[in-house]
Scaffold this motif. Structure first.
Motif, PDB file in Angstrom:
ATOM      1  N   LYS A  51       1.207  -1.694   0.057  1.00 13.90           N
ATOM      2  CA  LYS A  51      -0.192  -0.095   0.389  1.00 13.90           C
ATOM      3  C   LYS A  51       0.939   0.901  -0.102  1.00 13.90           C
ATOM      4  O   LYS A  51       0.476   2.081  -1.123  1.00 13.90           O
ATOM      5  N   SER A  52       1.932   1.591   0.609  1.00 15.57           N
ATOM      6  CA  SER A  52       2.774   2.665   0.992  1.00 15.57           C
ATOM      7  C   SER A  52       3.317   2.748  -0.701  1.00 15.57           C
ATOM      8  O   SER A  52       3.511   3.939  -0.639  1.00 15.57           O
ATOM      9  N   ARG A  53       3.508   2.181  -0.627  1.00 16.35           N
ATOM     10  CA  ARG A  53       4.485   1.786  -2.580  1.00 16.35           C
ATOM     11  C   ARG A  53       3.396   2.223  -3.418  1.00 16.35           C
ATOM     12  O   ARG A  53       3.493   2.384  -4.911  1.00 16.35           O
ATOM     13  N   GLY A  54       2.267   1.733  -3.164  1.00 19.81           N
ATOM     14  CA  GLY A  54       1.062   2.101  -4.413  1.00 19.81           C
ATOM     15  C   GLY A  54       0.810   0.298  -5.644  1.00 19.81           C
ATOM     16  O   GLY A  54       0.578   1.217  -6.362  1.00 19.81           O
ATOM     17  N   VAL A  55       1.370  -0.178  -5.031  1.00 16.77           N
ATOM     18  CA  VAL A  55       1.864  -1.592  -5.839  1.00 16.77           C
ATOM     19  C   VAL A  55       0.944  -2.471  -5.851  1.00 16.77           C
ATOM     20  O   VAL A  55       0.104  -3.593  -4.191  1.00 16.77           O
ATOM     21  N   GLY A  56       0.052  -2.975  -6.089  1.00 14.93           N
ATOM     22  CA  GLY A  56      -1.366  -4.023  -5.720  1.00 14.93           C
ATOM     23  C   GLY A  56      -2.705  -3.319  -5.951  1.00 14.93           C
ATOM     24  O   GLY A  56      -2.949  -1.917  -5.584  1.00 14.93           O
ATOM     25  N   LEU A 271      -4.824  -0.867 -16.576  1.00 16.32           N
ATOM     26  CA  LEU A 271      -5.420  -1.181 -14.961  1.00 16.32           C
ATOM     27  C   LEU A 271      -4.008  -1.591 -14.303  1.00 16.32           C
ATOM     28  O   LEU A 271      -3.345  -1.204 -12.890  1.00 16.32           O
ATOM     29  N   LYS A 272      -3.262  -2.131 -15.089  1.00 14.80           N
ATOM     30  CA  LYS A 272      -1.570  -2.793 -14.638  1.00 14.80           C
ATOM     31  C   LYS A 272      -0.840  -1.395 -14.516  1.00 14.80           C
ATOM     32  O   LYS A 272      -0.441  -1.452 -13.564  1.00 14.80           O
ATOM     33  N   GLY A 276       0.599  -0.610 -10.345  1.00 17.73           N
ATOM     34  CA  GLY A 276       1.833  -0.810 -10.749  1.00 17.73           C
ATOM     35  C   GLY A 276       2.670  -0.369  -9.545  1.00 17.73           C
ATOM     36  O   GLY A 276       4.154  -0.213  -9.947  1.00 17.73           O
ATOM     37  N   GLY A 277       2.178   0.866  -9.297  1.00 22.85           N
ATOM     38  CA  GLY A 277       3.082   1.533  -8.377  1.00 22.85           C
ATOM     39  C   GLY A 277       4.078   2.659  -8.788  1.00 22.85           C
ATOM     40  O   GLY A 277       5.022   3.069  -8.336  1.00 22.85           O
TER      41      GLY A 277
END
Length: 368
Positions: A51-56, A271-272, A276-277
């Protein structure tokens, strides 16, 4: 009470040893866990969720993708890390949606219902089973028995494969018998078309019941389209798993329509990129790409900084995509305004990094 606990593998020591010992030590006759069901880890593409890196993708974000909740349920259970770590992949999700849901499961269920509507006036035709039909039903019955057995063992991912196997057998059965051709033939061929159609919609009814734990909304939609009795849910899963004809000859079905939609490559690519951060690619260098939430507190040195500008340009593009997506989805005005504000702040940071005047230029009209 037979108690099942579901958790990730890192919680097993506490829930299998520490907590049961505490319950026993309390001597208050607490129910102890009977089945501790633990999974391995689910990764995101070729990295970890963060979550902190915006990944996922996380629950609150999944709602904004436009992908139906039952498709999310299907894919996450399809890749459920039961025996080893597995990974969420946008490309694989699109592939499984388009192949397993659209071309396999949805295609079979829709064809059977459409044949009833088009060829038999919306009523299930009479069925005279031949050896080929009995063989198919025996195979379907075996898949149903396996489904029940692995579900009892909480092998949720494995059980789903048996659902998809049944629809594959059904598609092959329809393809071989070609009821759309036989309905134009003589009396015996029309009867054969009726049998194949009747068998197909009854298998579709079974599939709706087997899908209930995985895709509750789709399950209900199938039963609504088939006008299936509510009792079929219990009837079809009784005992060791014997196939039951729930839609007798003369049963009138409802309105049939496609169950799934194709996920397009450009939609998945967007979306990817979105999850993807990219907006945090410089998270190891906080001054390079500040998080939108703290932009107002960041002081940027005056002067051109090409590397910083490159990173900020990516962040501006990412935030721009987000704003456009919210507008296309007709999101709440306050939410759009907040995201537009973040975008403008990012553009100011980019201007500074490029050595330009950060003061905004006169606002242009919206692009069509």
């Amino acid at each position: 009470v037979e108690l099942y606990n579901f958790m990730a593998k890192d919680n097993v020591p506490f829930h299998s040893v520490v907590f049961p010992c505490s319950l026993l030590g309390a001597q208050d006759n607490y129910t102890l866990v009977n089945h501790l069901v633990a999974t391995e880890y689910l990764n995101y593409e070729d990295t970890k969720f963060s979550k902190s890196r915006g990944v996922g993708v996380f629950g609150d974000m999944a709602m904004d993708t436009g992908i139906p909740s039952d498709v999310w349920r299907f894919y996450l259970l399809y890749v459920r890390p039961e025996g080893q770590d597995s990974a969420f992949s946008w490309g694989d999700m699109a592939l499984k949606n388009n192949s397993e849901l659209l071309n396999n499961l949805g295609n079979f269920i829709n064809r059977g219902g459409m044949f009833v509507t088009k060829f038999f006036g919306g009523c299930v035709p009479a069925m005279e089973l031949q050896q080929e039909d009995k063989k198919l039903l025996a195979v379907v019955g075996w898949e149903l028995q396996q489904y029940i057995q692995v579900m009892d063992k909480v092998k949720i991912r494995d059980a789903l494969k048996h659902v998809l196997n049944i629809s594959r057998h059904g598609n092959q059965y329809i393809q071989v018998n070609e009821p759309w051709k036989k309905i134009k033939g003589g009396e015996s061929e029309r009867q054969r078309a009726g049998t194949v159609t009747g068998v197909s919609v009854n298998i579709a009814c079974l599939l709706s019941v087997m899908l209930l734990p995985y895709m509750p909304a789709v399950s209900q939609t199938i039963r609504d389209q088939l006008n299936a009795p509510q009792s079929c849910i219990n009837t079809m899963l009784q005992g060791p798993g014997t196939f039951v004809c729930a839609l007798r000859a003369g049963h009138r079905i409802g309105t049939v329509s496609p169950l799934f939609q194709k996920l397009e490559a450009d939609q998945i690519e967007a979306l990817k990129k979105r999850f993807g951060g990219q907006q945090n690619t410089a998270s190891t260098q906080p001054a390079a790409v500040p998080a939108p939430a703290v932009l107002a507190e960041v002081k940027v040195a005056v002067g051109s900084d090409p590397e910083n500008a490159k990173q900020l340009a990516k962040a501006v593009a990412e935030q721009g995509d987000k704003v456009r997506a919210l507008k296309s989805q007709k999101a709440e005005k306050d939410l759009i305004t907040a995201e537009v504000s973040k975008l403008l702040d990012l553009k100011k940071q980019l201007a500074l990094a490029e050595g330009k005047n950060p003061e905004p230029a006169p606002q242009k009209g919206k692009k069509k």
